[in-house]
Design an enzyme around this catalytic site. Structure first.
Site, PDB file in Angstrom:
ATOM      1  N   ASP A  43     -78.835  65.553 -43.575  1.00 54.36           N
ATOM      2  CA  ASP A  43     -79.004  64.121 -43.342  1.00 54.36           C
ATOM      3  C   ASP A  43     -79.303  63.913 -41.866  1.00 54.36           C
ATOM      4  O   ASP A  43     -78.477  64.213 -41.007  1.00 54.36           O
ATOM      5  CB  ASP A  43     -77.730  63.376 -43.740  1.00 54.36           C
ATOM      6  CG  ASP A  43     -77.886  61.866 -43.684  1.00 54.36           C
ATOM      7  OD1 ASP A  43     -78.888  61.388 -43.109  1.00 54.36           O
ATOM      8  OD2 ASP A  43     -77.003  61.165 -44.205  1.00 54.36           O
ATOM      9  N   GLU A  95     -81.145  54.816 -48.949  1.00 51.33           N
ATOM     10  CA  GLU A  95     -79.814  54.222 -48.975  1.00 51.33           C
ATOM     11  C   GLU A  95     -79.784  52.803 -48.414  1.00 51.33           C
ATOM     12  O   GLU A  95     -78.871  52.029 -48.711  1.00 51.33           O
ATOM     13  CB  GLU A  95     -78.815  55.090 -48.199  1.00 51.33           C
ATOM     14  CG  GLU A  95     -79.065  55.138 -46.702  1.00 51.33           C
ATOM     15  CD  GLU A  95     -78.032  55.999 -45.982  1.00 51.33           C
ATOM     16  OE1 GLU A  95     -77.037  55.436 -45.502  1.00 51.33           O
ATOM     17  OE2 GLU A  95     -78.243  57.213 -45.912  1.00 51.33           O
ATOM     18  N   HIS A 144     -76.832  57.414 -53.350  1.00 55.41           N
ATOM     19  CA  HIS A 144     -76.082  57.504 -52.096  1.00 55.41           C
ATOM     20  C   HIS A 144     -74.659  57.030 -52.340  1.00 55.41           C
ATOM     21  O   HIS A 144     -74.423  56.019 -52.998  1.00 55.41           O
ATOM     22  CB  HIS A 144     -76.759  56.632 -51.038  1.00 55.41           C
ATOM     23  CG  HIS A 144     -76.069  56.636 -49.718  1.00 55.41           C
ATOM     24  ND1 HIS A 144     -75.213  55.626 -49.308  1.00 55.41           N
ATOM     25  CD2 HIS A 144     -76.113  57.525 -48.697  1.00 55.41           C
ATOM     26  CE1 HIS A 144     -74.762  55.904 -48.102  1.00 55.41           C
ATOM     27  NE2 HIS A 144     -75.289  57.046 -47.708  1.00 55.41           N
TER      28      HIS A 144
END
Length: 220
Positions: A43, A95, A144
């Protein structure tokens, strides 16, 4: 983090975003520590340019990383499309979005391989619409799930179980443990798999006395 090795799980999501060289070094260190069998995902928290993310993706591919999440600013659809065309690993994002109409440009412009709607932002029905729209382009869904409490986690589990193009539902042990402190019956994740909550609605019940205790502690 997606999973825990001491619980029979072997997939991890790492946080990057402090430069390409440092990111490569950190992932290489984790890969060497966990070995070739561990699944790694990254991420980037929207911290790179297209050029930087492209360079990073080449190295992450060599280290066996499964996807690069949120590499660019979320509004940069064209940049994500360019990056996806260059990247040897999957690009994941989504997200920050809330509706199928916000996801539509990402899908139509082929700006991602994996979409990550958050049920806490989209709601269950809209998440299912997003997943169905993604399925028309053979895109996978990895909902998410970050700091949501019991109802959000339970809703995510139910939605994930109903998505035919599901890739993975993430798991955050510290958040999961805190969420369970407020539930009468805890949610369960064992050996890398969630147990589907049973019963009416989301299959959970908030312990009001437990919640009241935490509220009292926070205000005193």
């Amino acid at each position: 983090m997606l999973c825990c090795p001491d619980a029979g799980r072997n997939a991890f999501k790492l946080a990057l975003g402090y430069g390409v060289s440092e990111g490569i070094h950190n992932v290489q260190f984790i890969r060497e520590a966990l070995g070739p069998e561990a699944q790694l995902f990254v991420d980037a928290h929207w911290n790179y340019s297209v050029t930087e993310a492209s360079e990073l993706s080449q190295h992450l591919h060599a280290l066996g990383v499964g996807f690069l999440e949120a590499p660019l600013l979320p509004e940069d659809v064209a940049g994500h499309r360019e990056l996806r065309a260059k990247s040897p690993i999957a690009i994941a994002l989504g997200e920050t979005e809330r509706t199928r109409y916000q996801f539509k440009p990402l899908i139509e412009q082929r700006a991602a391989d994996i979409l990550q709607p958050d049920v806490g932002r989209t709601g269950i029905s809209e998440l299912m619409h997003i997943a169905a729209l993604a399925e028309t382009r053979n895109l996978r869904i990895a909902p998410h799930l970050s700091v949501g409490q019991g109802p959000c986690i339970a809703a995510s589990i139910h939605a994930a179980a109903a998505i035919p193009n599901l890739f993975m539902l993430e798991y955050q042990p510290p958040v999961f443990n805190v969420a369970n402190q407020l539930l009468k019956q805890p949610l369960v994740c064992e050996q890398g798999a969630y147990q589907l909550p049973q019963g009416a609605g989301l299959g959970i019940e908030i312990g009001e006395n437990r919640l009241r205790k935490h509220l009292t502690e926070a205000t005193c």
